[in-house]
Design a protein around this motif. Sequence first.
Motif, mmCIF file in Angstrom:
data_model
loop_
_atom_site.group_PDB
_atom_site.id
_atom_site.type_symbol
_atom_site.label_atom_id
_atom_site.label_comp_id
_atom_site.label_asym_id
_atom_site.label_seq_id
_atom_site.Cartn_x
_atom_site.Cartn_y
_atom_site.Cartn_z
ATOM 1 N N ASP A 418 0.824 -1.194 0.090
ATOM 2 C CA ASP A 418 -0.058 0.165 -0.184
ATOM 3 C C ASP A 418 0.704 1.192 -0.031
ATOM 4 N N GLU A 419 2.082 1.408 -0.733
ATOM 5 C CA GLU A 419 2.863 2.174 -0.614
ATOM 6 C C GLU A 419 3.339 2.761 -2.046
ATOM 7 N N ILE A 420 3.268 3.980 -2.485
ATOM 8 C CA ILE A 420 3.831 4.511 -3.789
ATOM 9 C C ILE A 420 4.784 5.431 -3.553
ATOM 10 N N VAL A 421 5.902 5.385 -4.025
ATOM 11 C CA VAL A 421 6.787 6.420 -3.942
ATOM 12 C C VAL A 421 7.174 7.339 -5.135
ATOM 13 N N VAL A 422 7.482 8.567 -4.956
ATOM 14 C CA VAL A 422 7.761 9.521 -6.191
ATOM 15 C C VAL A 422 8.868 10.115 -5.867
ATOM 16 N N LEU A 423 9.762 10.259 -6.922
ATOM 17 C CA LEU A 423 10.939 11.122 -6.855
ATOM 18 C C LEU A 423 10.440 12.692 -7.728
ATOM 19 N N THR A 424 10.444 13.601 -6.939
ATOM 20 C CA THR A 424 10.219 14.962 -7.571
ATOM 21 C C THR A 424 11.608 15.720 -7.530
ATOM 22 N N ARG A 425 11.747 16.076 -9.060
ATOM 23 C CA ARG A 425 13.225 16.645 -9.214
ATOM 24 C C ARG A 425 12.962 18.096 -9.686
ATOM 25 N N HIS A 426 14.283 18.853 -9.774
ATOM 26 C CA HIS A 426 14.424 20.307 -9.937
ATOM 27 C C HIS A 426 13.240 20.859 -8.934
ATOM 28 N N ILE A 427 13.077 20.712 -7.838
ATOM 29 C CA ILE A 427 12.322 21.637 -7.022
ATOM 30 C C ILE A 427 13.274 22.758 -6.153
ATOM 31 N N LYS A 428 12.655 23.946 -5.820
ATOM 32 C CA LYS A 428 13.261 25.051 -5.537
ATOM 33 C C LYS A 428 13.181 25.220 -4.124
ATOM 34 N N HIS A 429 12.354 24.816 -3.593
ATOM 35 C CA HIS A 429 12.181 25.036 -2.016
ATOM 36 C C HIS A 429 11.051 23.952 -1.422
ATOM 37 N N ARG A 430 11.029 23.777 -0.146
ATOM 38 C CA ARG A 430 10.228 22.840 0.455
ATOM 39 C C ARG A 430 8.801 22.822 0.196
ATOM 40 N N LYS A 431 8.311 24.197 0.059
ATOM 41 C CA LYS A 431 6.986 24.368 -0.240
ATOM 42 C C LYS A 431 6.352 23.569 -1.602
ATOM 43 N N GLU A 432 7.530 23.802 -2.479
ATOM 44 C CA GLU A 432 7.189 23.108 -3.728
ATOM 45 C C GLU A 432 6.813 21.498 -3.347
ATOM 46 N N ALA A 433 7.683 20.959 -2.660
ATOM 47 C CA ALA A 433 7.564 19.730 -2.371
ATOM 48 C C ALA A 433 6.291 19.131 -1.580
ATOM 49 N N SER A 434 5.972 20.040 -0.700
ATOM 50 C CA SER A 434 4.849 19.797 0.078
ATOM 51 C C SER A 434 3.474 19.914 -0.776
ATOM 52 N N ASP A 435 3.679 20.986 -1.870
ATOM 53 C CA ASP A 435 2.596 21.150 -2.826
ATOM 54 C C ASP A 435 2.306 19.800 -3.600
ATOM 55 N N ILE A 436 3.450 19.207 -4.163
ATOM 56 C CA ILE A 436 3.363 18.270 -4.712
ATOM 57 C C ILE A 436 2.613 16.939 -3.946
ATOM 58 N N ALA A 437 3.234 16.823 -2.846
ATOM 59 C CA ALA A 437 2.836 15.905 -1.985
ATOM 60 C C ALA A 437 1.284 15.730 -1.785
ATOM 61 N N GLU A 438 0.646 17.272 -1.709
ATOM 62 C CA GLU A 438 -0.724 17.202 -1.443
ATOM 63 C C GLU A 438 -1.681 17.085 -2.702
ATOM 64 N N ARG A 439 -0.974 17.293 -4.067
ATOM 65 C CA ARG A 439 -1.485 17.159 -5.293
ATOM 66 C C ARG A 439 -1.724 15.559 -5.404
ATOM 67 N N LEU A 440 -0.558 14.759 -4.834
ATOM 68 C CA LEU A 440 -0.488 13.364 -4.935
ATOM 69 C C LEU A 440 -1.571 12.761 -4.210
ATOM 70 N N ILE A 441 -1.768 13.147 -3.088
ATOM 71 C CA ILE A 441 -2.624 12.609 -1.871
ATOM 72 C C ILE A 441 -4.171 13.069 -2.630
ATOM 73 N N HIS A 442 -4.178 14.158 -3.158
ATOM 74 C CA HIS A 442 -5.614 14.453 -3.637
ATOM 75 C C HIS A 442 -5.893 13.462 -4.944
ATOM 76 N N ALA A 443 -4.943 13.316 -5.781
ATOM 77 C CA ALA A 443 -5.015 12.295 -6.808
ATOM 78 C C ALA A 443 -5.322 10.845 -6.348
ATOM 79 N N ALA A 444 -4.814 10.381 -5.065
ATOM 80 C CA ALA A 444 -4.977 9.153 -4.665
ATOM 81 C C ALA A 444 -6.250 8.893 -4.091
#
Length: 781
Positions: A418-444
């Motif tokens: 029940d685990e899916i892992v994603v590598l997000t590349r070329h991020i500029k700051h932590r906020k961008e990473a958390s935004d992507i995480a929220e988008r993935l959670i919303h998609a799931a």
Amino acid sequence: MQHEDAVPHLAPWRALVLYLVVGLLWFGAGDAIMPQLVQDRELYLLLQQGQDYVFVLLSGCYAAWLVLRTMRAEARRSADRQALEASEEKLRLALDGSGSGMWDWDMAQRRHTFSQGVAKLMRYEGCNFSAEFRFKPRIHPDDRAMVGQAAQATLEQGVPFVVTARVLCFDGAYRWFEARGTRHLDDRGQPVRFSGIITDKTQQRAEEDRLRLAASVVENTAEGIVVTDANSHILSVNPAFSRLLGYEAAELIGKRPSTFKSGLHDKAFYDEMWSSLHRSGHWRGEIWNKRKNGEIFPERMSLNAVRDPQGHVSHYVCMFTDISEEKQRERQLEHLAHRDALTCLGNRNWFVQELTRCVHHAVETRERMAVILLNLDRFKDVNDSYGHAVGDEVLRHIARQVQSALRPGDLIARMAGDEIVVLTRHIKHRKEASDIAERLIHAAAQPWKSPDGFAVVVSGSAGICCYPEHAQDAALLVQGAHAAVYGAKDGKGGSNQWCFFNEDMTQAARERIALESRLRNAVAQGHLQLFYQPQIDIATGGLVGCEALVRWFDPVDGMISPARFIPVAESTGLIGPLGEWVLGEACRQAQAWSGQGLPDISIAVNLSLHQFLLTDIVGCTRQALARSGLPAGRLELEITESALAARPDEALTVLRGLKDLGLRLAIDDFGTGYSSLAHLKRFPIDLLKIDQSFIRDIPQSADDMAISHAVIAMGKSMGMEVLAEGVETAAQLEFLRQHGCHFYQGYFCSRPLPVGEFTLLLEGEAQRRRQESLNSLGLGI
């Protein structure tokens, strides 16, 4: 020659008659003629005396001539006999040297004659072969009719006698022999003799069978075979060759193998192949060739040189098999080795490899990245509620949704169930990473809709570990994301759904690793002990059994709670050896109590979910019973309800295997695992254990009393006994007694006891039983 040979036999009689006739004529004529011719008496006497001398002289010459003639004839007969004997000896040597023997049947005298070679062929070691050998009884029963018919045809029709049959030799073994012969007729045309030669064909027959088998193998083998001469001109191919390449044999005879070259290999490849062939006599490897229809395919080929007795290469033999399907399977396996079979996402190995590559690249480019681990919340409930088939469809749906939410260049993989892992590349700051995480959670969380119209929604939690702030290599990034996702579930993150990694999480992970190491040492050094909690018959108040509970006394920290080390044992695989030790020690101790004359009570041992489903618990239990000598009927294994609910079909198989050993089975913590009653009634359960959470608030909680009452009634209706856990008050015990519960355990009777204290408790039970026995006989005090 025949006349001269006959003279010596007739000469004595002819010589005698001739001598008498000549003597009579000589002397008769002399007596009749000389008196008329000679008148002088003295002359007459002298002539008569001369006549006698002349006759004696002529007789002597005649006798000498006869003797000389007889000697010459005898010399010729002796030479003929010697020549005949020499010829016969040569014939015998020739027959013996050829491995053959001569036989002859004199039909008039009904007598068999055999050459010495026949005795050797028949492995005869006696001294009278002709007397002991009977041909017909020694013919193999399956060949007798055939031999008899051939002999009859020869004797009656004069056809040549040629048969091959099995004959029982004097060493007890059947061998193949070929007999060739003919009949001999007398003046009246009647057969009087039947003779010929016999030859051992056993070795030749075996060689023919071997060659026939070899030819059959070549014709029927699935491998293609082609034979060329020393100049690489094709001499023959087998049917498999034609089937694999599409050429008929007639199309290739006389041509060279270059006819079906693929063109994919350069000159260096073939030079190396022929160099190996000339150097070692063989070459083996993979090669691409071309079929008649132009299709190029891979082969696994073996090429061997065949040499003549002088050591010169006379032929080349090539054997090959089509490995197209094998190559396809390799590609599939390679794909499966890097892909998850259910979701078609990358798997853990592939993701770690790609992450490592990206980290190495980021060291040079100073790229910032983040590993986001998405863990689906309570996904197990989906499987339990709707079945694994629906759970798989939901998981595929989530994988597609999350993959569609990725940015170009991001990587995705399925790490575990029940685990899916994603590598997000070329991020500029932590906020961008958390935004992507929220988008993935919303998609799931997008609902999956079944063909029947119902929808399934699964929420998720995400852990985020950034490069290079949190970790600088692939393993630590994944580890950090794992730690962070548990922080998100515990509400330690920036939201209720995601959490960034921090060092405190690493410290907790390190503590778990340290605890694992200490637990391994504890198992190895004997720091673990078993405590025993009594189980009481409610109706009689007697001690009927106990539950074995593992305790860890650490030399430094003292008592360590099972709630701490059991999860570590399950997650690290230590639960296998730990559970095996608990089971073996419990059986040993129970049998030791019986050996001391103490009451025979049952002993219960808990099985964890991991131990129950992931180890050979049936084999382990069988071994523990065998080593301890404990009767199987006194062992009770407790399985949690959640273990049965997780994989009911697998659980049923394991339970049946355990039940076949003759032991008792119990469901522990009943009422907390949400198992299906439809599944429950399939299991061979002997005892239901009501979880202490339902007993604790009796009699204050009407709900708990209703649940406990229902469990007791259900257990009885299904033919099971019921035991209540965690009984601490008289009121709780009275409630259980009134509703027909069979057994209980808890602090109201006794806390878990070490072996010494429980032994004293058993001794007291033994005394109580003796007293009851005396009372029943009217002998009690």
